[in-house]
Design an enzyme around this catalytic site. Structure first.
Site, PDB file in Angstrom:
ATOM      1  N   GLU A 138      -9.688   3.128   5.068  1.00 23.62           N
ATOM      2  CA  GLU A 138     -10.922   3.862   4.762  1.00 23.62           C
ATOM      3  C   GLU A 138     -11.203   3.848   3.271  1.00 23.62           C
ATOM      4  OE1 GLU A 138      -9.965   6.514   2.750  1.00 23.62           O
ATOM      5  OE2 GLU A 138      -7.896   6.045   3.295  1.00 23.62           O
ATOM      6  N   GLU A 181      -6.824   3.367   1.833  1.00 17.36           N
ATOM      7  CA  GLU A 181      -7.383   2.017   2.020  1.00 17.36           C
ATOM      8  C   GLU A 181      -6.768   1.282   3.211  1.00 17.36           C
ATOM      9  OE1 GLU A 181      -7.077  -0.400  -1.476  1.00 17.36           O
ATOM     10  OE2 GLU A 181      -8.061   1.070  -2.772  1.00 17.36           O
TER      11      GLU A 181
END
Length: 350
Positions: free
Chosen positions: A171, A314
């Site tokens: 994300e 991430e």
């Protein structure tokens, strides 16, 4: 495919494939169960894919990118514009997770599910231009939350069609540790203070603002802890919704999905609350440094492999598990059996 249609496609893991996988492990010329979680995960993946002969060579990181209106409350160290910058860096391979993906042969797919601006990241699954400030109004409508979940489902469908056999969740969304803490606090019925950390380096004052904002939002909107979509809509984010959809899609399309850290764990919890069977299709990678991470994994019934104090996000922690899985599948698929080397097989002793 709609959320309801997808849920109808989800079935329990394939027990026959798992049993064949266990027997294969037991036949390999080494002490029984001596590779621990490597063996357990390969057996789980056999159950997920429905085959003891899984192929995990083609894998991808799906990074859900979205903005969160709650940043107006001063709950982050950086500005909202960073979401778009890092999201575009996924396309050029210039993020920490991308570097890790190159190291282990993993493709990266950023998805704009709800950024406040349009970028070079594909926008065909975009639900809104960011969420609203949950302190003042619900972050999303229920319909928007469902569309966010369906965006994740659609990504799994597309990647399955391209032959991907293993996915990691990632994300990017400034403010998403705030929304994640809010969702976790409601779903686990734990104090906000216990669920809330400093995110990407907040000061003590910033942490207090973050806790206050979450409490105000929960008090104002009263999300229903028995309805995960209601919680997601009122105090969550579209990046979380997208990742929840990836987990649900993984279960529907028989693709193993690896959980990343805190934010990904919250998305996994939402997915599991929507459909408990989805939990069997998830693989835990690591325990995030965020304070609530171990509590969420416990609620999911998962044990992480990596304990590395990582909190980058991430999808970095999920990708870090891939080499571990590669080593496990290499032994599973290529090592000699006891019969091959003419040695008596180990037996399970009581």
């Amino acid at each position: 495919m709609t959320l309801e249609e997808t849920l109808q496609k989800i079935h329990p893991l394939d027990e026959k494939a798992m049993e064949i996988s266990r027997k294969r492990w037991d036949s390999i010329a080494k002490p029984l169960h001596s590779l621990g979680k490597m063996e357990d995960l390969v057996v789980q993946i056999a159950g997920i894919t429905g085959s003891p002969d899984m192929n995990l060579k083609k894998r991808a990181l799906v990074a859900m990118c979205a903005d969160n209106g709650v940043v107006e409350e001063g709950v982050t160290q950086t500005g909202q514009e960073v979401t778009a910058i890092v999201a575009e860096n996924f396309l050029t391979g210039d993020t920490s997770a991308c570097t890790m993906c190159r190291q282990c042969g993993t493709d990266v797919y950023p998805v704009d599910v709800g950024m406040a601006v349009d970028t070079k990241v594909p926008t065909d699954l975009k639900v809104a231009m960011g969420t609203r400030n949950m302190v003042k109004e619900p972050a999303m409508t229920r319909e928007e939350a469902v569309k966010g979940i369906e965006a994740g489902i659609e990504m799994v469908s597309r990647l399955k069609a391209k032959g991907y056999g293993l996915l990691a969740t990632g994300e990017m969304g400034i403010g998403n540790t705030t929304t994640s803490s809010a969702v976790a606090s409601v779903l686990l019925d734990r104090p906000v203070e216990e669920m809330t950390g400093r995110g990407a380096g907040l000061s003590s004052d910033g942490l207090n603002r973050k806790i206050t904002a979450i409490k105000k939002a929960i008090d104002k909107h009263q999300p229903d802890p028995k309805d995960a979509i209601d919680v997601l809509a009122k105090v969550g984010g579209l990046d979380i919704a997208g990742m929840a959809g990836v987990f649900i899609g993984g279960a529907a399309f028989s693709v193993p999905v690896v959980i990343d850290g805190f934010i990904s764990c919250v998305a996994a919890l939402i997915a599991q609350r929507i459909c408990p069977t989805v939990g069997d299709y998830m693989i835990a990678s690591h325990v995030s440094k965020e304070p609530a991470a171990h509590l969420i994994l416990e609620a999911l019934g998962k044990e992480a492999v990596i304990h590395g104090d990582m909190c980058l996000g991430e999808g970095s922690g999920a990708v870090a598990l891939f080499p571990f899985l590669d080593m496990g599948t290499a032994v599973y698929q290529s090592m000699s059996t006891f019969d091959d080397i003419h040695v008596e097989q180990y037996e399970e002793l009581v």
